[in-house]
Design a protein around this motif. Structure first.
Motif, PDB file in Angstrom:
ATOM      1  N   THR A 176      14.699  -1.045  -0.416  1.00  0.00           N
ATOM      2  CA  THR A 176      13.770  -2.186  -0.368  1.00  0.00           C
ATOM      3  C   THR A 176      12.847  -2.256  -1.575  1.00  0.00           C
ATOM      4  OG1 THR A 176      12.174  -0.894   0.929  1.00  0.00           O
ATOM      5  CG2 THR A 176      13.785  -2.217   2.154  1.00  0.00           C
ATOM      6  N   LEU A 177      12.582  -1.118  -2.211  1.00  0.00           N
ATOM      7  CA  LEU A 177      11.619  -1.082  -3.317  1.00  0.00           C
ATOM      8  C   LEU A 177      12.190  -1.790  -4.544  1.00  0.00           C
ATOM      9  CD1 LEU A 177       8.822   0.031  -4.200  1.00  0.00           C
ATOM     10  CD2 LEU A 177      10.031   2.062  -5.046  1.00  0.00           C
ATOM     11  N   THR A 178      11.461  -2.798  -5.046  1.00  0.00           N
ATOM     12  CA  THR A 178      11.937  -3.571  -6.199  1.00  0.00           C
ATOM     13  C   THR A 178      11.171  -3.291  -7.481  1.00  0.00           C
ATOM     14  OG1 THR A 178      10.489  -5.434  -5.657  1.00  0.00           O
ATOM     15  CG2 THR A 178      12.715  -5.454  -4.703  1.00  0.00           C
ATOM     16  N   SER A 179       9.907  -2.848  -7.375  1.00  0.00           N
ATOM     17  CA  SER A 179       9.130  -2.646  -8.602  1.00  0.00           C
ATOM     18  C   SER A 179       8.085  -1.549  -8.428  1.00  0.00           C
ATOM     19  CB  SER A 179       8.449  -3.939  -9.030  1.00  0.00           C
ATOM     20  OG  SER A 179       7.481  -4.346  -8.065  1.00  0.00           O
ATOM     21  N   ILE A 180       7.843  -0.832  -9.522  1.00  0.00           N
ATOM     22  CA  ILE A 180       6.752   0.132  -9.614  1.00  0.00           C
ATOM     23  C   ILE A 180       5.971  -0.223 -10.870  1.00  0.00           C
ATOM     24  CG2 ILE A 180       6.109   2.559  -9.785  1.00  0.00           C
ATOM     25  CD1 ILE A 180       8.811   3.266  -8.580  1.00  0.00           C
ATOM     26  N   ILE A 181       4.693  -0.557 -10.669  1.00  0.00           N
ATOM     27  CA  ILE A 181       3.862  -1.025 -11.777  1.00  0.00           C
ATOM     28  C   ILE A 181       2.567  -0.211 -11.786  1.00  0.00           C
ATOM     29  CG2 ILE A 181       2.633  -2.996 -12.766  1.00  0.00           C
ATOM     30  CD1 ILE A 181       4.658  -4.800 -11.274  1.00  0.00           C
TER      31      ILE A 181
END
Length: 408
Positions: free
Chosen positions: A76-81
């Motif tokens: 489910t994880l799409t982005s790490i910012i």
């Protein structure tokens, strides 16, 4: 007085609360609100672990993580910012994140280690400042097309493998204390380490071109296997623990113009189908290990080689002569107990055997002639003896007759 004490107590309590908020063994993050609650912490002391159920992770306000940052096994994880994050002292661990497509760390410059495995939708990095310090890098099974944003001057380990779209690796790397391994990435991958001087181990597999113009020492092993480059040059390499050049089907030229010493791991060149000339070692003097050469080569000249401490195995299907290696063996310059040299055409070793056989045959023939002559002479002597015996008998008979008749 009471008011001052109250203010001081409140300030101390706030400080203790902030310290406890920002300092834990582990920060288990299950939602964006958990991260927002940490935004006042410029430094997080402890490992940050993102839940596999998260969709996005924005780490705002945090400048240092004194620990590791981990996200794993998420679909489910799409982005790490993390726009403010400058340092991660531990590992940036991203593992099996099947739809992650954004890794954005605009201020990040220092990481203890990178460990990325199975990130099929990560094609690029947003490391605006650029990571210049990271002792250990392991990146496998991603869709990265380049490593823009990672430029290191030294590493303990650099391992890039099975990144099928990674077409270029270029770093101003000068030192690798453990290993560099670039294997099975993009089909036309190019490797450039223009400043690399020293590496403990260097492995290059399935690469189209390699540039290492300043490399002077490979303390352990240099492995070149299953590549598609046509030429390989290590123009300043003087010493290597061992060199293996195997199964490079398009390789036609190798050049090690300054290499003088190979240590215990030895030299192996095998099954490079287009490589018919192995004379790229003009000043190699000492091989402290084994020497193994297999292939369809016509020339394997090592003009300065005076010592091979291990076994020597040379097998060519080309027009090759074993004369030089035979001479080295007979002069005890090959110390190993095993020595084999053979070629498809009449090799010197085979010719030496033939020459010895011919000499033996000639000696046997000569001996046979001598024996025959002696036998003939002996036969002649034997044939003359009966005649002499006959003559003597006649003479004696005559004398006896004369005496008899004279008397009587």
């Amino acid at each position: 007085m009471f008011k001052k004490l109250l203010v001081s107590s409140l300030a101390l309590a706030a400080s203790v609360n902030a310290a406890s908020t920002c300092n834990k063994t582990e920060f288990a993050i299950t939602s964006q609100s958990d991260l927002d609650a940490l935004s006042s912490c410029t430094t997080l002391t402890g490992d940050v672990i993102l839940s596999s159920d998260m969709v996005t992770a924005n780490l705002n306000g945090i400048e240092t993580i004194a620990g590791s940052l981990t996200a794993s096994n998420s679909s489910t994880l799409t982005s790490i910012i993390a726009p403010d994050l400058q340092t991660i002292t531990g590992t940036l661990n991203l593992n099996t994140l099947t739809i992650l497509d954004t890794i954005s760390f605009a201020s990040l410059s220092s990481i203890g280690a990178i460990d990325w495995i199975t990130l099929p939708h990560v094609t690029g990095l947003s490391f605006n400042t650029g990571v210049t310090s990271c002792p250990s890098v392991y990146i496998s099974d991603t869709s990265l097309t380049s490593l823009d944003g990672i430029d290191l001057s030294s590493v303990t380990t650099l391992d890039l493998n099975n990144n099928l779209y990674l077409s270029e690796v270029s770093m101003d790397l000068s030192y690798a204390s453990n290993s560099i391994d670039i294997s099975f990435n993009g089909n036309s991958a190019t490797i450039s380490f223009p400043s690399l001087l020293w590496a403990n181990n260097l492995t290059i597999q399935d690469v189209e071109s390699v540039s290492i113009p300043k490399l002077s020492t490979v303390n352990g092993s240099l492995l070149l296997i299953n590549n598609t480059f046509t030429s390989f040059e290590a123009s300043n390499l003087t010493t290597a623990g061992g060199i293996t050049i195997d199964d490079n089907d398009e390789l036609t030229n190798i050049s090690f113009p300054k290499l003088t010493t190979i240590n215990e791991a030895g030299l192996e060149i095998a099954n490079n189908s287009q490589l018919d000339d192995l004379s790229g070692f003009p000043v190699l003097k000492t091989d402290n290990g084994a020497l193994t050469l297999y292939g369809d080569f016509d020339n394997a000249t090592f003009p300065d080689l005076t010592l091979v401490k291990g076994a020597v195995t040379v097998k060519s299907t080309g027009d090759f002569s074993c004369a030089t290696f035979n001479k080295m063996k007979s002069s005890s310059n090959i110390k190993g107990s095993k020595y084999t040299c053979s070629a498809a055409s009449s090799s010197t070793s085979a010719s030496s055997t033939s020459t010895s056989s011919s000499t033996h045959a000639a000696s046997s023939s000569s001996a046979a002639s001598t024996t025959t002559s002696s036998s003939s002479a002996a036969s002649s002597s034997s044939a003359a003896s009966p005649a002499l015996v006959g003559t003597s008998s006649t003479l004696v008979g005559g004398i006896l007759a004369a005496i008899f008749f004279g008397v009587f």
